[in-house]
Design an enzyme around this catalytic site. Structure first.
Site, PDB file in Angstrom:
ATOM      1  N   ASP A 242       0.825  -1.221   0.000  1.00 55.87           N
ATOM      2  CA  ASP A 242       0.000   0.000   0.000  1.00 55.87           C
ATOM      3  C   ASP A 242       0.854   1.264   0.000  1.00 55.87           C
ATOM      4  OD1 ASP A 242       0.954  -0.301   2.573  1.00 55.87           O
ATOM      5  OD2 ASP A 242      -0.933   0.209   3.555  1.00 55.87           O
ATOM      6  N   GLU A 326       9.797  -2.623  13.655  1.00 57.73           N
ATOM      7  CA  GLU A 326      11.023  -2.124  13.056  1.00 57.73           C
ATOM      8  C   GLU A 326      12.128  -1.968  14.098  1.00 57.73           C
ATOM      9  OE1 GLU A 326       7.491   0.101  11.084  1.00 57.73           O
ATOM     10  OE2 GLU A 326       8.119  -0.564  13.084  1.00 57.73           O
TER      11      GLU A 326
END
Length: 386
Positions: A242, A326
């Site tokens: 996306d 992350e």
């Protein structure tokens, strides 16, 4: 005897197609040597599709290619082939002829592209990406895309696929959050012809009822396992479906030594996530709408890691902690800010945006199941609809 009789037309077909390919080859090479392609406005945009789907004569730059394909020698060869294989019977179908013809055209076009790459002027800012073609000396980018079934899934993957068509030396690892591989996605991957690996990895059951779900973690970790089992060099990049990517981004990350980073647009309310650099170009801080207590408050699309480092840190995976995927992974890699290689002109340019396709409500299939549409193309289209 029947076997010999049934194969003879196919042998003639093969011989005929070989003659056509050779004639087309000669015509194109003669045109190339004579400078016919010199009138193409943008040689960097030339591709096999320009031969397979050439425009009508007089439609701009493509008309030169149309004249080449319309050469009388080629037409004569085609007519001869038709006369020779006219009695081939049911084994010879229009689809079969088109498939073989397209493959011939593609091989010839690839050769022309290679020749143009050696002679065309560098007038395109992304020419470096194009001219490499399928060069084997480039480090491979292993682009990991986690995905799950939703109304926007196929459109998002289609957009990303069309971006990756412009990127040389890329291997697309698409990992579905599903118990089985989707035939629709498998078909999409095959159609675009990008080197790829199609995997599945479901979110563990214990996280599915959580209010904040660690989406994509199982997918990315499965991809890391695949990389560790199959790769020795290159770069790993987590590219969600996306996002919107400038193809320059991939050339920026290609020679990552350990970990490279860059800005990502449209992230959180501040609209940006980026490393902060001092006047010497060293990363000294991070800019993000949600710093929290993260050591590396970066977006998933904002960094790449060398395969060598992934192999060296064999226990480095993403944690099932929403918002800390992350940071947890980068900390496992045992890097410091000094190890970070800032890209995108010292992190002053944006080459990737978290655009996010607008969410759509699931489709109502009641109308499609009515008698009015039974046995029509609407039945087939339902496999594309969520």
């Amino acid at each position: 005897m029947k076997m010999i009789s049934s194969r003879a037309p196919l042998s003639k077909l093969t011989a005929g197609l070989f003659c056509i390919s050779f004639l087309v080859y000669l015509v194109i090479i003669n045109s190339l040597e004579g400078g016919q392609f010199g009138r193409v406005a943008d040689p960097a945009s030339f591709s096999s599709r320009m031969l397979m789907n050439h425009p009508a004569s007089g439609s701009g730059d493509g008309s030169n290619l149309h004249e080449t394909i319309s050469n009388s020698g080629v037409i004569t060869a085609i007519d001869n082939m038709v006369n020779q294989i006219g009695a081939a019977g049911s084994e010879l179908t229009e689809t079969r002829v088109k498939d073989i013809s397209n493959e011939i055209a593609k091989q010839i076009a690839d050769y022309v592209v290679q020749r143009l790459g050696k002679t065309a002027p560098n007038s395109n800012p992304c020419f470096a990406c194009w001219k490499h073609g399928n060069a084997t000396d480039l480090p491979v980018i292993y682009l990991v895309t986690p995905t799950y079934r939703r109304p926007e899934q196929i459109p998002d993957l289609t957009r990303l696929a069309q971006t990756l068509l412009n990127v040389p030396a890329v291997h697309w690892i698409v990992v579905e959050d599903s118990s089985s591989l989707s035939p629709v996605i498998a078909s999409l991957l095959k159609r675009y012809g990008i080197p790829h690996t199609h995997l599945k990895a479901q979110m563990p059951e214990k996280y599915k009822k959580s209010k904040l779900k660690p989406r994509g973690v199982a997918n990315r970790n499965a991809a890391l396992d695949w990389v560790r089992s199959n790769c020795k060099t290159g770069v790993v990049y987590f590219g969600d479906d996306d996002n919107t990517y400038d193809i320059r981004l991939f050339e920026e990350m290609r020679y990552t030594k350990k970990v490279s980073m860059w800005p990502v647009g449209l992230v959180t309310k501040v609209g940006l996530s980026s490393p902060v650099l001092n006047s010497q170009g060293v990363v000294v801080d991070f800019y993000d709408g949600w710093i929290a207590n993260r050591k590396f408050p970066v977006d998933m699309a904002g960094f790449a890691v060398s395969v060598q480092l992934v192999l060296e840190k064999s226990d480095a995976y993403m944690p099932y902690v929403p918002g800390h995927e992350e940071d947890g992974f980068l900390k496992k890699l045992d890097i410091s800010p000094a190890d970070i290689e800032p890209k995108a002109n010292r992190c002053t340019q944006i080459f990737v945006w978290h655009t996010q396709t607008k969410s759509n409500t699931p489709a109502n299939r009641t109308t499609a199941t009515g008698k009015r549409y039974k046995g029509t193309n609407i039945d087939t289209l339902q496999e594309w609809i969520v």
